[in-house]
Write an enzyme that holds these catalytic residues in place. Structure first.
Site, PDB file in Angstrom:
ATOM      1  N   ASN A  93       0.774  -1.220  -0.061  1.00 20.49           N
ATOM      2  CA  ASN A  93       0.143  -0.109   0.003  1.00 20.49           C
ATOM      3  C   ASN A  93       0.871   1.406  -0.250  1.00 20.49           C
ATOM      4  O   ASN A  93       1.333   1.663   0.938  1.00 20.49           O
ATOM      5  CB  ASN A  93      -0.887   0.161   1.168  1.00 20.49           C
ATOM      6  CG  ASN A  93      -1.899   1.182   1.430  1.00 20.49           C
ATOM      7  OD1 ASN A  93      -1.840   1.978   0.414  1.00 20.49           O
ATOM      8  ND2 ASN A  93      -2.331   1.280   2.583  1.00 20.49           N
ATOM      9  N   TRP A  94       1.079   1.552  -1.194  1.00 18.87           N
ATOM     10  CA  TRP A  94       1.782   2.995  -1.325  1.00 18.87           C
ATOM     11  C   TRP A  94       1.381   4.096  -0.617  1.00 18.87           C
ATOM     12  O   TRP A  94       2.066   5.118  -0.500  1.00 18.87           O
ATOM     13  CB  TRP A  94       1.891   3.439  -2.649  1.00 18.87           C
ATOM     14  CG  TRP A  94       2.896   2.320  -3.613  1.00 18.87           C
ATOM     15  CD1 TRP A  94       3.480   1.220  -3.135  1.00 18.87           C
ATOM     16  CD2 TRP A  94       3.426   2.304  -4.699  1.00 18.87           C
ATOM     17  NE1 TRP A  94       3.757   0.300  -4.049  1.00 18.87           N
ATOM     18  CE2 TRP A  94       4.115   1.122  -5.324  1.00 18.87           C
ATOM     19  CE3 TRP A  94       3.048   3.335  -6.055  1.00 18.87           C
ATOM     20  CZ2 TRP A  94       4.343   0.873  -6.574  1.00 18.87           C
ATOM     21  CZ3 TRP A  94       3.572   3.177  -7.301  1.00 18.87           C
ATOM     22  CH2 TRP A  94       4.314   1.969  -7.552  1.00 18.87           C
ATOM     23  N   LYS A  95       0.153   4.197  -0.229  1.00 18.72           N
ATOM     24  CA  LYS A  95      -0.499   5.530   0.349  1.00 18.72           C
ATOM     25  C   LYS A  95      -0.192   6.770  -0.670  1.00 18.72           C
ATOM     26  O   LYS A  95      -0.386   6.506  -1.684  1.00 18.72           O
ATOM     27  CB  LYS A  95      -0.024   5.728   1.838  1.00 18.72           C
ATOM     28  CG  LYS A  95      -0.081   4.510   2.730  1.00 18.72           C
ATOM     29  CD  LYS A  95       0.108   4.372   4.072  1.00 18.72           C
ATOM     30  CE  LYS A  95      -0.090   3.416   4.825  1.00 18.72           C
ATOM     31  NZ  LYS A  95       0.053   3.373   6.539  1.00 18.72           N
ATOM     32  N   HIS A 120      -9.363   0.999   5.382  1.00 21.09           N
ATOM     33  CA  HIS A 120      -8.083   1.423   6.041  1.00 21.09           C
ATOM     34  C   HIS A 120      -8.140   2.360   7.208  1.00 21.09           C
ATOM     35  O   HIS A 120      -9.199   3.205   7.185  1.00 21.09           O
ATOM     36  CB  HIS A 120      -7.196   1.889   5.131  1.00 21.09           C
ATOM     37  CG  HIS A 120      -5.642   1.931   5.595  1.00 21.09           C
ATOM     38  ND1 HIS A 120      -5.275   2.879   6.354  1.00 21.09           N
ATOM     39  CD2 HIS A 120      -4.699   0.900   5.291  1.00 21.09           C
ATOM     40  CE1 HIS A 120      -3.789   2.525   6.806  1.00 21.09           C
ATOM     41  NE2 HIS A 120      -3.457   1.438   5.964  1.00 21.09           N
ATOM     42  N   GLU A 135      -6.564   4.670   8.428  1.00 19.74           N
ATOM     43  CA  GLU A 135      -6.418   6.124   7.816  1.00 19.74           C
ATOM     44  C   GLU A 135      -7.611   6.699   7.570  1.00 19.74           C
ATOM     45  O   GLU A 135      -7.817   7.673   7.560  1.00 19.74           O
ATOM     46  CB  GLU A 135      -5.206   6.369   6.884  1.00 19.74           C
ATOM     47  CG  GLU A 135      -3.872   5.950   7.764  1.00 19.74           C
ATOM     48  CD  GLU A 135      -2.679   5.564   6.758  1.00 19.74           C
ATOM     49  OE1 GLU A 135      -2.959   5.401   5.575  1.00 19.74           O
ATOM     50  OE2 GLU A 135      -1.780   5.107   7.290  1.00 19.74           O
ATOM     51  N   GLU A 181      -5.031  -4.955  10.642  1.00 16.20           N
ATOM     52  CA  GLU A 181      -3.995  -3.782  10.896  1.00 16.20           C
ATOM     53  C   GLU A 181      -4.162  -3.171  12.331  1.00 16.20           C
ATOM     54  O   GLU A 181      -5.072  -2.198  12.317  1.00 16.20           O
ATOM     55  CB  GLU A 181      -3.806  -2.645   9.812  1.00 16.20           C
ATOM     56  CG  GLU A 181      -3.527  -3.435   8.336  1.00 16.20           C
ATOM     57  CD  GLU A 181      -3.261  -2.372   7.436  1.00 16.20           C
ATOM     58  OE1 GLU A 181      -2.292  -2.642   6.787  1.00 16.20           O
ATOM     59  OE2 GLU A 181      -3.709  -1.362   7.499  1.00 16.20           O
ATOM     60  N   GLY A 207       2.845   2.391  10.864  1.00 14.97           N
ATOM     61  CA  GLY A 207       3.788   3.383  10.783  1.00 14.97           C
ATOM     62  C   GLY A 207       4.660   3.785  11.936  1.00 14.97           C
ATOM     63  O   GLY A 207       5.150   5.051  12.092  1.00 14.97           O
ATOM     64  N   SER A 225       3.911  -1.873  10.474  1.00 14.75           N
ATOM     65  CA  SER A 225       5.441  -1.873  10.698  1.00 14.75           C
ATOM     66  C   SER A 225       5.889  -3.378  10.279  1.00 14.75           C
ATOM     67  O   SER A 225       6.939  -3.851  11.004  1.00 14.75           O
ATOM     68  CB  SER A 225       5.574  -1.381  11.950  1.00 14.75           C
ATOM     69  OG  SER A 225       5.283  -0.215  12.245  1.00 14.75           O
ATOM     70  N   GLY A 251       3.059  -1.132   4.382  1.00 17.99           N
ATOM     71  CA  GLY A 251       3.147   0.380   4.009  1.00 17.99           C
ATOM     72  C   GLY A 251       4.407   0.932   3.525  1.00 17.99           C
ATOM     73  O   GLY A 251       4.989   0.653   2.538  1.00 17.99           O
ATOM     74  N   GLY A 252       5.025   1.386   4.611  1.00 18.54           N
ATOM     75  CA  GLY A 252       6.370   1.868   4.318  1.00 18.54           C
ATOM     76  C   GLY A 252       7.488   1.282   3.550  1.00 18.54           C
ATOM     77  O   GLY A 252       8.348   1.748   2.716  1.00 18.54           O
TER      78      GLY A 252
HETATM   79  P1  13P Z   1       3.559   0.512   7.645  1.00 22.31           P
HETATM   80  O1  13P Z   1       3.826  -0.876   6.987  1.00 22.31           O
HETATM   81  O2  13P Z   1       3.841   1.475   7.181  1.00 22.31           O
HETATM   82  O3  13P Z   1       3.371   0.371   9.116  1.00 22.31           O
HETATM   83  O4  13P Z   1       1.747   0.676   7.106  1.00 22.31           O
HETATM   84  C1  13P Z   1       0.934  -0.250   7.337  1.00 22.31           C
HETATM   85  C2  13P Z   1      -0.171  -0.075   6.441  1.00 22.31           C
HETATM   86  O5  13P Z   1      -0.802   0.721   7.039  1.00 22.31           O
HETATM   87  C3  13P Z   1      -0.726  -1.049   5.146  1.00 22.31           C
HETATM   88  O6  13P Z   1      -1.859  -0.545   4.700  1.00 22.31           O
END
Ligand code: 13P
Length: 255
Positions: A9-11, A98, A100, A170, A176, A216, A237-238
């Site tokens: 997930n590149w956000k 998600h 967010e 999640e 993050g 993470s 994510g990251g």
């Molecule tokens: P991180 O891997 O950056 O913690 O993010 C997880 C995430 O929200 C994937 O959708």
């Protein structure tokens, strides 16, 4: 048998050219890796979907996901993107719910249920995110929170529709933050989610539902997390923004 999946997930990151370069690097790094049995899903921003699809469409084991979709099918909703539009780009999956989106855009489980319905109507497979926040974990409410999310957003679905879904656990406190759930915590929750699906839809569907872990997840901890019986992969994510890290996570299955 349920699928092993690693989704990135590149956000809201990467310009189009940066994104396409990242996809090229991921494809190159997986071409001779032992990751054939792992479905690799890339979830770039809306603006990149068609171009990323164009790159991966002839490469086996890759798919594209959107990060969101609107809850109405079409109309005067300036700035929004519908499931039908997403599907028309060649995209097969969509991340829904998600944390967010829940936190910054106020998306409730009843709204998310509408998104799930429209995604399925338009032949998109939802990757549905659930998970508790830090306070809910501390006060031992995490199981109840997740159960409510499942019930309110997903348990209205017919068994054939539910069986198409991918679930992503999640925990909000792990996203993050660099603080990952321990394998014990992840396995405990994934097993609980599967048992709730079993209660509602029966053993066959629950055993065949892929449940991904997100929060993470990185090359150092992926192998231990993916070794858990009920963890079928990751939503990253990251660490999905660097080809070497993302591919190392994918290869954690094969090690
Ligand atoms: P991180 O891997 O950056 O913690 O993010 C997880 C995430 O929200 C994937 O959708």
């Amino acid at each position: 048998m349920r699928k092993k999946i690693v989704a990135g997930n590149w956000k809201m990151n990467k310009s189009l050219s940066q994104g396409l370069q990242l996809v090229d690097e991921i494809i190159a790094a997986t071409s001779d890796s032992p990751s054939n049995s792992v479905l690799k899903i890339i979830a770039p921003p809306f603006t990149h979907l068609a171009s990323v699809h164009e790159k991966i469409k002839t490469i086996s084991g890759f798919s594209v996901a959107a990060q969101n979709c609107h809850h109405m099918s079409n109309g005067a909703y300036t700035g929004e993107v519908s499931s039908e539009m997403i599907h028309s780009t060649g995209t097969s999956y969509v991340i829904i719910g998600h944390s967010e989106r829940r936190q910054y855009f106020g998306e409730s489980d009843s709204l998310l249920a509408q998104k799930v319905n429209l995604a399925l109507t338009n032949n998109l497979i939802p990757i549905f995110c659930i998970g508790e926040n830090g306070e809910e974990r501390k006060t031992n409410q995490h199981l109840e929170v997740v159960k409510k999310q499942l019930k309110e957003a997903l348990f209205h679905l017919s068994p054939p529709d539910f069986s198409k879904l991918i679930i992503a656990y999640e925990p909000v406190w792990a996203i993050g933050t660099g603080v990952t759930a321990t394998s014990h915590q992840a396995q405990g929750m994934h097993n609980y989610i599967r048992s709730e699906i079993n209660k509602k839809y029966g053993k066959e569907i629950s055993e065949n539902t892929s449940i991904l872990y997100g929060g993470s997840c990185n090359p150092q901890n992926a192998q231990e997390l993916f070794a858990c019986l009920d963890v079928d992969g990751g939503l990253i994510g990251g660490a999905s923004l660097k080809a070497a890290d993302f591919v190392s996570i994918i290869n954690s299955f094969a090690n």
